[in-house]
Motif scaffolding. Structure first.
Motif, short mmCIF file in Angstrom:
data_model
loop_
_atom_site.label_atom_id
_atom_site.label_comp_id
_atom_site.label_asym_id
_atom_site.label_seq_id
_atom_site.Cartn_x
_atom_site.Cartn_y
_atom_site.Cartn_z
N ASN A 71 -19.57 6.96 19.90
CA ASN A 71 -20.14 8.07 20.69
C ASN A 71 -21.15 7.49 21.91
O ASN A 71 -21.85 8.32 22.46
CB ASN A 71 -20.50 9.20 20.15
N ASN A 72 -21.00 6.39 21.96
CA ASN A 72 -21.83 5.51 23.06
C ASN A 72 -20.77 4.66 23.67
O ASN A 72 -20.68 3.50 22.86
CB ASN A 72 -22.96 5.03 22.21
N GLN A 73 -20.65 4.77 25.00
CA GLN A 73 -19.72 3.79 25.35
C GLN A 73 -20.20 2.28 25.56
O GLN A 73 -19.34 1.31 25.27
CB GLN A 73 -19.54 4.02 27.29
N PHE A 74 -21.33 2.20 25.60
CA PHE A 74 -21.87 0.63 25.75
C PHE A 74 -21.84 0.26 24.49
O PHE A 74 -21.36 -1.09 24.34
CB PHE A 74 -23.35 0.51 26.01
N ASP A 75 -21.91 0.69 23.34
CA ASP A 75 -21.95 0.26 21.96
C ASP A 75 -20.55 0.32 21.51
O ASP A 75 -20.15 -0.85 20.84
CB ASP A 75 -22.72 1.36 20.96
N ALA A 76 -19.77 1.12 22.00
CA ALA A 76 -18.21 1.16 21.89
C ALA A 76 -17.81 -0.25 22.33
O ALA A 76 -16.89 -0.95 21.90
CB ALA A 76 -17.56 2.21 22.14
N ASP A 77 -17.91 -0.52 23.69
CA ASP A 77 -17.39 -1.94 24.30
C ASP A 77 -17.87 -2.98 23.65
O ASP A 77 -17.15 -3.95 23.49
CB ASP A 77 -17.96 -1.59 25.89
N ASP A 78 -19.20 -2.83 23.30
CA ASP A 78 -19.62 -4.03 22.49
C ASP A 78 -18.88 -4.44 20.97
O ASP A 78 -18.38 -5.41 20.61
CB ASP A 78 -21.09 -4.08 22.14
N ILE A 79 -18.64 -3.52 20.29
CA ILE A 79 -18.01 -3.49 19.13
C ILE A 79 -16.39 -3.79 19.55
O ILE A 79 -16.10 -4.61 18.56
CB ILE A 79 -18.31 -1.95 18.46
N LEU A 80 -15.95 -3.28 20.28
CA LEU A 80 -14.43 -3.66 20.84
C LEU A 80 -14.56 -5.17 21.10
O LEU A 80 -13.33 -5.70 20.43
CB LEU A 80 -13.98 -2.82 21.78
N GLN A 81 -15.38 -5.61 21.75
CA GLN A 81 -15.34 -7.02 22.08
C GLN A 81 -15.67 -7.83 20.69
O GLN A 81 -14.76 -8.99 20.52
CB GLN A 81 -16.60 -7.54 23.01
N ASP A 82 -16.58 -7.23 19.80
CA ASP A 82 -16.78 -8.13 18.52
C ASP A 82 -15.39 -8.01 17.64
O ASP A 82 -15.15 -9.10 16.93
CB ASP A 82 -17.80 -7.36 17.74
N VAL A 83 -14.72 -6.77 17.78
CA VAL A 83 -13.51 -6.87 17.05
C VAL A 83 -12.40 -7.87 17.45
O VAL A 83 -11.83 -8.40 16.57
CB VAL A 83 -12.78 -5.40 17.09
#
Length: 199
Positions: free
Chosen positions: A23-35
Motif C-alpha cells: 500500500n505504498n507505491q514507492f515500496d511496491a515499485d522497489d519490491i517489484l524490482q527486487d522480485v
C-alpha cells in the motif's frame, strides 16, 4: 520462458499483488524490482513452464515478508498480525490444492487392500461409515477405525514423497519433493513428474 516474457505477462499481476499488501507505491515499485532481479537470477531453475506462476508469486510473497522483516528490525513496522497479507492469490492456492489432489488416485492404489477399499468407498463413492460397515460386514467401530487408519496411511505416503506447507485454512501453499523420495516416485514417471517442483 525468459525474463522479458515473464515481465510482459505477469508484471501487472505481480504489481497488484505487491501493492495490495504494501500500500505504498514507492515500496511496491522497489519490491517489484527486487522480485524481477530474483526471477532473472533464478529463471534457469524452472523446469516446467506450467508451474511458473506459482513460482513467481512465491518469490513475491517471500520478498514482501523480507520487506516487513527489514522494517520491523528498524522498529518502524511490526510484522505481527500480517500473515493474511502474505497469502498467495486464490488461483495459485487452487492450483496447488489441485496438484496435490491429483496425486491421490495413484497413492490410494498403493494402500493395503482393506484400507484402499475403505477409502475408495467412503471418500470417493460417498458411503457413510455406517454404510461401509454394512457393505463389508464389519462393526461400525471397525469401519471407523479402518477409514481413520486408511487416511493416516495415505497422509504418511504423500508426506514420504513431498514436504507440504499449508496456510491457516489448510490450503497447500508450497511443496518440495523429499530427497529420500518414496520408491513409487522413483520408479513411476507419472508420480515423479507430478511430485517434482518447477523451482
Amino acid at each position: 520462458m525468459d525474463t522479458q516474457h515473464i515481465w510482459e505477462e505477469f508484471s501487472g499481476k505481480l504489481q497488484g499483488f505487491i501493492f495490495s499488501r504494501v500500500n505504498n507505491q514507492f515500496d511496491a515499485d522497489d519490491i517489484l524490482q527486487d522480485v524481477f532481479r530474483k526471477i532473472h537470477d533464478n529463471i534457469d531453475s524452472v523446469e516446467d513452464d506450467a508451474k511458473i506462476q506459482g513460482w513467481l508469486f512465491r518469490i513475491a510473497r517471500n520478498t514482501i515478508i523480507d520487506h516487513y522483516r527489514s522494517k520491523a528490525k528498524n522498529n518502524s513496522v511490526p510484522i505481527d498480525d500480517k500473515e493474511d497479507m502474505f497469502a498467495a492469490p486464490e488461483e495459485e492456492v487452487a492450483n496447488l490444492n489441485e496438484t496435490v489432489a491429483s496425486w491421490l488416485n495413484a497413492t490410494i492404489a498403493d494402500l493395503p487392500d482393506k484400507y484402499r477399499e475403505a477409502i475408495v468407498l467412503t471418500e470417493i463413492e460417498g458411503l457413510t461409515q455406517k454404510e461401509l460397515a454394512e457393505r463389508l460386514g464389519i462393526s461400525l467401530s471397525g469401519a471407523k477405525s479402518r477409514v481413520q487408519r486408511g487416511r493416516e496411511k495415505l497422509k504418511e505416503m504423500i508426506l514420504d514423497c513431498c514436504h507440504l506447507e499449508f496456510d491457516r485454512l489448510g490450503n497447500v501453499i508450497d511443496y518440495t519433493r523429499n530427497e529420500s523420495c518414496c520408491a513409487k516416485c522413483k520408479t513411476q514417471s507419472s508420480c515423479k513428474s507430478s511430485c517434482e517442483k518447477g523451482a
